[in-house]
Design a protein around this motif. Sequence first.
Motif, PDB file in Angstrom:
ATOM      1  N   GLY A 105      24.635   0.692  -2.905  1.00  0.00           N
ATOM      2  CA  GLY A 105      23.621   0.400  -1.376  1.00  0.00           C
ATOM      3  C   GLY A 105      23.775  -1.171  -1.766  1.00  0.00           C
ATOM      4  N   GLU A 106      23.753  -1.460   0.269  1.00  0.00           N
ATOM      5  CA  GLU A 106      23.387  -2.867  -0.148  1.00  0.00           C
ATOM      6  C   GLU A 106      22.550  -2.849   1.530  1.00  0.00           C
ATOM      7  OE1 GLU A 106      22.343  -5.695  -0.980  1.00  0.00           O
ATOM      8  OE2 GLU A 106      23.915  -6.226  -1.763  1.00  0.00           O
ATOM      9  N   ALA A 107      21.850  -4.193   1.639  1.00  0.00           N
ATOM     10  CA  ALA A 107      21.155  -5.609   2.608  1.00  0.00           C
ATOM     11  C   ALA A 107      22.536  -6.048   3.103  1.00  0.00           C
ATOM     12  CB  ALA A 107      19.490  -5.341   3.130  1.00  0.00           C
ATOM     13  N   LEU A 108      22.850  -5.255   4.490  1.00  0.00           N
ATOM     14  CA  LEU A 108      23.885  -6.354   4.888  1.00  0.00           C
ATOM     15  C   LEU A 108      23.297  -6.772   6.545  1.00  0.00           C
ATOM     16  CD1 LEU A 108      26.255  -5.014   3.185  1.00  0.00           C
ATOM     17  CD2 LEU A 108      25.815  -7.300   2.768  1.00  0.00           C
ATOM     18  N   GLY A 109      22.580  -7.963   6.666  1.00  0.00           N
ATOM     19  CA  GLY A 109      22.828  -8.140   7.812  1.00  0.00           C
ATOM     20  C   GLY A 109      20.522  -8.396   8.161  1.00  0.00           C
ATOM     21  N   LEU A 110      20.060  -7.807   7.167  1.00  0.00           N
ATOM     22  CA  LEU A 110      19.350  -7.310   7.202  1.00  0.00           C
ATOM     23  C   LEU A 110      18.324  -8.718   6.996  1.00  0.00           C
ATOM     24  CD1 LEU A 110      16.147  -5.535   6.705  1.00  0.00           C
ATOM     25  CD2 LEU A 110      16.611  -5.887   4.281  1.00  0.00           C
ATOM     26  N   ARG A 111      17.784  -9.530   6.331  1.00  0.00           N
ATOM     27  CA  ARG A 111      17.585 -11.111   5.718  1.00  0.00           C
ATOM     28  C   ARG A 111      18.485 -12.150   7.320  1.00  0.00           C
ATOM     29  NH1 ARG A 111      19.355 -13.986   1.959  1.00  0.00           N
ATOM     30  NH2 ARG A 111      21.014 -12.936   1.291  1.00  0.00           N
ATOM     31  N   ALA A 112      19.345 -11.770   7.748  1.00  0.00           N
ATOM     32  CA  ALA A 112      19.899 -12.599   9.290  1.00  0.00           C
ATOM     33  C   ALA A 112      18.957 -11.909  10.455  1.00  0.00           C
ATOM     34  CB  ALA A 112      21.180 -12.665   9.611  1.00  0.00           C
ATOM     35  N   SER A 113      18.706 -10.653  10.441  1.00  0.00           N
ATOM     36  CA  SER A 113      17.475 -10.382  11.923  1.00  0.00           C
ATOM     37  C   SER A 113      16.750 -10.091  11.354  1.00  0.00           C
ATOM     38  CB  SER A 113      18.184  -8.844  12.200  1.00  0.00           C
ATOM     39  OG  SER A 113      17.878  -7.964  10.416  1.00  0.00           O
ATOM     40  N   TRP A 114      15.838 -10.534   9.999  1.00  0.00           N
ATOM     41  CA  TRP A 114      14.824 -10.704   9.788  1.00  0.00           C
ATOM     42  C   TRP A 114      14.304 -12.224  10.095  1.00  0.00           C
ATOM     43  CZ3 TRP A 114       9.593 -10.278   9.940  1.00  0.00           C
ATOM     44  CH2 TRP A 114       9.090 -10.882   9.569  1.00  0.00           C
ATOM     45  N   ASP A 115      15.353 -13.036   9.652  1.00  0.00           N
ATOM     46  CA  ASP A 115      15.646 -15.006   9.568  1.00  0.00           C
ATOM     47  C   ASP A 115      15.218 -15.271  10.990  1.00  0.00           C
ATOM     48  OD1 ASP A 115      14.847 -17.720   8.335  1.00  0.00           O
ATOM     49  OD2 ASP A 115      16.916 -17.617  10.328  1.00  0.00           O
ATOM     50  N   TYR A 116      15.724 -14.296  12.145  1.00  0.00           N
ATOM     51  CA  TYR A 116      16.240 -14.830  13.591  1.00  0.00           C
ATOM     52  C   TYR A 116      15.123 -14.372  14.253  1.00  0.00           C
ATOM     53  CZ  TYR A 116      17.349 -13.764  18.434  1.00  0.00           C
ATOM     54  OH  TYR A 116      16.940 -13.655  19.588  1.00  0.00           O
ATOM     55  N   LEU A 117      13.833 -13.111  13.863  1.00  0.00           N
ATOM     56  CA  LEU A 117      12.517 -12.781  14.825  1.00  0.00           C
ATOM     57  C   LEU A 117      11.785 -13.777  14.550  1.00  0.00           C
ATOM     58  CD1 LEU A 117      13.272  -8.708  13.944  1.00  0.00           C
ATOM     59  CD2 LEU A 117      13.311  -9.988  16.104  1.00  0.00           C
ATOM     60  N   LYS A 118      11.685 -13.697  12.601  1.00  0.00           N
ATOM     61  CA  LYS A 118      10.545 -14.703  13.128  1.00  0.00           C
ATOM     62  C   LYS A 118      10.850 -16.171  13.322  1.00  0.00           C
ATOM     63  CE  LYS A 118      11.369 -15.732   8.358  1.00  0.00           C
ATOM     64  NZ  LYS A 118      11.190 -15.642   6.875  1.00  0.00           N
TER      65      LYS A 118
END
Length: 473
Positions: free
Chosen positions: A455-468
């Motif tokens: 299992g892997e998080a792909l796109g999670l940190r990108a979307s979080w950085d965008y929202l921040k």
Amino acid sequence: MTDFKTLIEADKGQAARTIQILDVTIFEDWLKEQPDSIRNIVKAYKFVANPESYLILPVTSGKGKDKDSEQGDFTVVAGVNNHKRLDPWALAKLGGKLPEGKYRLADASAKDALFGWLIPQHEFDQYKELPDRQGPSVLLVKDEIGKVDEAVRQAEATALVRDMVNTPAADMGPDKLEDIAEKLSEAHGADLKVTRGDTLEKNFPMIHGVGKAAMRDHAPRLIELKWGKADAPKIAIVGKGVTFDSGGLSMKSPAGMLIMKKDMGGAAHAIALAKLIMEAKLPVQLHLLVPAVENSVDGHALRPGDILQSRKGLTVEIGNTDAEGRLVLGDALTLAGEEEPELIIDFATLTGAARVALGPDLPAMFCSDEDMAAGLLDSGNQQDDPLWRMPLWSRYEYRLNSPVADTNNVAVGSFAGCITAALFLKKFVPDDIPWAHFDTYAWRPASKAGRPKGGEALGLRASWDYLKARYCK
């Protein structure tokens, strides 16, 4: 869950081993300054400071020996892409492989690489007996200490996605997704609403239609969590929660079913993103929606050729019961749009076509808004969590035409499968609401430093950085 907070400490001059960060541009100069004994070791191991390589060396300098000797009489040299600016994964090999103890970087800033130090020290080990494990590797930092909380949050969210996806479907059914959402809502004072079983049929008929074959043991449900102040901008996060996908009556092959426990990976991403939003107290009104079902087979199973009503009012002909994720997302996206949020982001392990096009590492991103798309792509690059934008090519909409219903759930033929899937979802999103859809794999078929198979998080940190970036100005 790994206690990531214990893996980074403020540097107050504690005894620690030194990590010397090198890249190929400075390696030869560094090597010239070393005594013959060190040069011989470096040459014997053919170490040339390539990225993700490292070498453990004995302490030879009197200057560093007193402190370092308390930690075992060795230092570390590590190769990276750029010694002046470490990327998020620069320390991943070290965090996962170095012996336990305390370490500090020599002449390098760790602020952009803290996440990569943390996440390799997490392992999914719920189902195996392990020998006595070594203790943690702790990184001492000075000026970067203010970045620690953010790195810890990202590591915890990533570990949550990995653990949820890796958990067998027998232990990660719709009820377990509800339990996780309930614990999250309790921790952050959010409101939780769950619509279960046959009560879905009236208002969420596509979620009900997909999940009714597993009604007895794994009843379908729509999980909703709301959090935030009433005067804050609204955002909706939606995640596909198909906890196991047999394909239904359009059944997958045994090989095709082998990793279908991961088909709730979209829900895992959405829940983890909600966790990040609430923990950081992002100034938004959050609406998290997870349609949670098992796509199973019994006498009540959805059939090819059936026609479903949808919450939006569109009728949908079922061309393939293995294209079920877009159905449950359709009802959830409709509800999300009814609340008139400022934006909608959905995550789904939706199509094999996206993997054929982009492979396992790149989520296919579809976006209806140019500014939002540009921001997400930039955040993905900044976080080394890359995305690839795919087109919402409206001229392919005809491929979803049905002679007996408003739309089919699959396109005729095999061309442009991820695009037509996204176009199907677009039918359930209001045109005036910016929307991004991540067709993500949520799985890593081969290991990399800090990124084990599974299992892997792909796109999670990108979307979080965008929202921040969007809401913390």
